[in-house]
Design an enzyme around this catalytic site. Structure first.
Site, mmCIF file in Angstrom:
data_model
loop_
_atom_site.group_PDB
_atom_site.id
_atom_site.type_symbol
_atom_site.label_atom_id
_atom_site.label_comp_id
_atom_site.label_asym_id
_atom_site.label_seq_id
_atom_site.Cartn_x
_atom_site.Cartn_y
_atom_site.Cartn_z
ATOM 1 C CE LYS A 1 78.933 127.655 46.399
ATOM 2 N NZ LYS A 1 79.734 128.164 47.516
ATOM 3 N NE ARG B 1 73.797 128.600 45.933
ATOM 4 C CZ ARG B 1 74.178 127.948 47.028
ATOM 5 N NH1 ARG B 1 73.767 128.363 48.215
ATOM 6 N NH2 ARG B 1 74.956 126.889 46.956
HETATM 7 N N1 PLP Z 1 78.111 130.872 52.503
HETATM 8 C C1 PLP Z 1 79.171 130.799 51.705
HETATM 9 C C2 PLP Z 1 80.023 132.005 51.562
HETATM 10 C C3 PLP Z 1 79.461 129.599 51.033
HETATM 11 O O1 PLP Z 1 80.516 129.493 50.250
HETATM 12 C C4 PLP Z 1 78.624 128.486 51.211
HETATM 13 C C5 PLP Z 1 78.871 127.245 50.501
HETATM 14 O O2 PLP Z 1 78.253 126.916 49.543
HETATM 15 C C6 PLP Z 1 77.525 128.617 52.058
HETATM 16 C C7 PLP Z 1 77.297 129.820 52.688
HETATM 17 C C8 PLP Z 1 76.611 127.479 52.283
HETATM 18 O O3 PLP Z 1 75.723 127.301 51.215
HETATM 19 P P1 PLP Z 1 75.113 125.875 50.917
HETATM 20 O O4 PLP Z 1 74.420 125.441 52.152
HETATM 21 O O5 PLP Z 1 74.136 126.125 49.808
HETATM 22 O O6 PLP Z 1 76.228 124.989 50.536
HETATM 23 C C1 COI Z 2 80.305 124.617 49.745
HETATM 24 O O1 COI Z 2 79.982 124.454 50.913
HETATM 25 O O2 COI Z 2 79.891 123.902 48.828
HETATM 26 C C2 COI Z 2 81.197 125.688 49.348
HETATM 27 O O3 COI Z 2 81.259 126.003 48.197
HETATM 28 C C3 COI Z 2 82.007 126.346 50.366
HETATM 29 C C4 COI Z 2 83.453 126.335 50.064
HETATM 30 C C5 COI Z 2 84.116 127.089 51.162
HETATM 31 C C6 COI Z 2 84.030 124.971 49.923
#
Ligand code: PLP
Ligand code: COI
Length: 343
Positions: free
Chosen positions: A184, A82
């Site tokens: 991200k 990602r």
């Molecule tokens: N959506 C947003 C906006 C986020 O910041 C995060 C955090 O990483 C997620 C979703 C969840 O993604 P992940 O499960 O890869 O941490």
């Molecule tokens: C994560 O879940 O790793 C994120 O980056 C989300 C953030 C709001 C802490």
């Protein structure tokens, strides 16, 4: 190993400066060899691209101590991939996937004393970040960058841990249709800061963003994807037709856990705000959020209350939570390649 002594149950989701971090710099068209350093500060030009045109992307993953005392990470290959996608979208030189995985391993090993003990409720949050350090004054990509990974022990993202939260439907947008919501990038979070401060002032834990184009469909929250459980006990996962939801690794894992471990039907489709009242359970999922239950949505004063209530997780979300965290902490067998042992 001589583990740090902290009040693990009460550290919250906050930055604690740990001993070591990994740094690699990109210059003259190549990433340098990278090194572990104790320097937690960054000195750069006043004209660095990140400061003006927000050329920055990041990741988030966790290291866990398992029941049998190993230290593992969860699907770090997907974070590496990602971050490559995020970097390409912002015209930054991707940090190679194999080097990302090696760097995660080096930083976690170098900070092994900071990994919270199994069962403490805390974990080691790993934050890779990449930003433009090169000078730019006209709007264009920089030609120098830094890639860095630091770690910090963290507790639950939402106060109260597993207790259901109340979220609001936001009047602000997080991501434009076909914009950068699916990567991200720090700029997406800058967009959400006024909205989250406002939501907190009003007593809500998070914002639910609707699709910015039609304001009809559920997208995600400021820091997590969303899952629902319908009246038949199936999982319903919002899908964006404008590609503006972050592809959460936790959500993709939950979909597999639901299908393969719990035998649930999973429906991944655009979900209208107007149908949400038919659902029985709602959760927010992400690395930081894990799976946080939502008890109620406030839509401009109209309360949409889930049958699971405000005291505990609903039964399906509880099963998903137990299975997912069981896999992460090593007491449920993981699908091949999900759990990466570091120590
Ligand atoms: N959506 C947003 C906006 C986020 O910041 C995060 C955090 O990483 C997620 C979703 C969840 O993604 P992940 O499960 O890869 O941490
Ligand atoms: C994560 O879940 O790793 C994120 O980056 C989300 C953030 C709001 C802490």
């Amino acid at each position: 190993m001589s583990r740090k002594e902290m009040d693990w149950a009460n550290i919250g989701f906050a930055y604690h400066k740990t001993d070591k971090r990994y740094v690699s710099n990109f210059k003259d068209g190549a990433w340098d060899a990278g090194t572990i350093t104790e320097d937690a500060t960054i000195v750069m030009s006043e004209d660095a691209g990140v400061l003006h045109y927000a050329q920055e992307v990041f990741e988030g993953l966790k290291a866990y101590e398992t029941e049998d005392g190993h230290i593992v990470t969860f699907r770090p290959d997907l974070n590496a991939e990602r971050m490559v996608d995020s970097a390409k979208r912002l015209e930054m030189p991707p940090f190679p996937k194999d080097r990302f995985l090696d760097a995660v391993e080096q930083v976690v090993k170098a900070n092994a004393d900071w990994v919270p003990p199994y069962g403490s409720g805390a974990t080691l949050y790993i934050r890779p970040v990449m930003f433009a350090t090169g000078n730019v004054i006209g709007v264009k990509p920089a030609d120098e960058y830094q890639f860095r990974i630091f770690v910090t022990p963290v507790g639950p993202y939402f106060k109260g841990g597993a207790k259901p939260i109340v979220v609001k439907i936001s009047d602000f947008d997080r991501a434009a249709p076909h914009g950068t919501g699916n990567i991200k990038a720090g700029l997406n979070y800058a967009m959400s800061l006024h909205a989250i401060v406002t939501a907190h002032e009003e007593g809500f834990a998070e914002n639910v963003y609707l699709d910015a184009q039609s304001r009809t469909y559920i997208e995600e929250t400021g820091g997590a994807n969303i899952i629902f459980v319908d009246a038949d006990g199936n999982l319903v996962v919002p899908k964006s037709f404008t590609d503006s939801i972050l592809p959460s690794i936790t959500r993709r894992s939950i979909v597999e856990v639901a299908q393969k471990y719990l035998g649930l039907k999973v429906d991944q489709r655009p979900v209208k705000l107007s149908e949400v009242h038919e659902f029985k359970e709602m959760g927010l999922c992400g690395t930081a959020a894990v799976i946080s239950p939502v008890g109620m949505i406030n839509d401009h004063g109209k309360e949409i209350a889930f049958a699971s209530g405000m005291e505990q997780m609903g039964p399906v979300i509880q099963k998903l939570y137990d299975t997912l965290t069981g896999i992460q902490m090593g007491h449920i067998e993981a699908p091949a390649g999900w759990v990466h042992q570091i120590l």
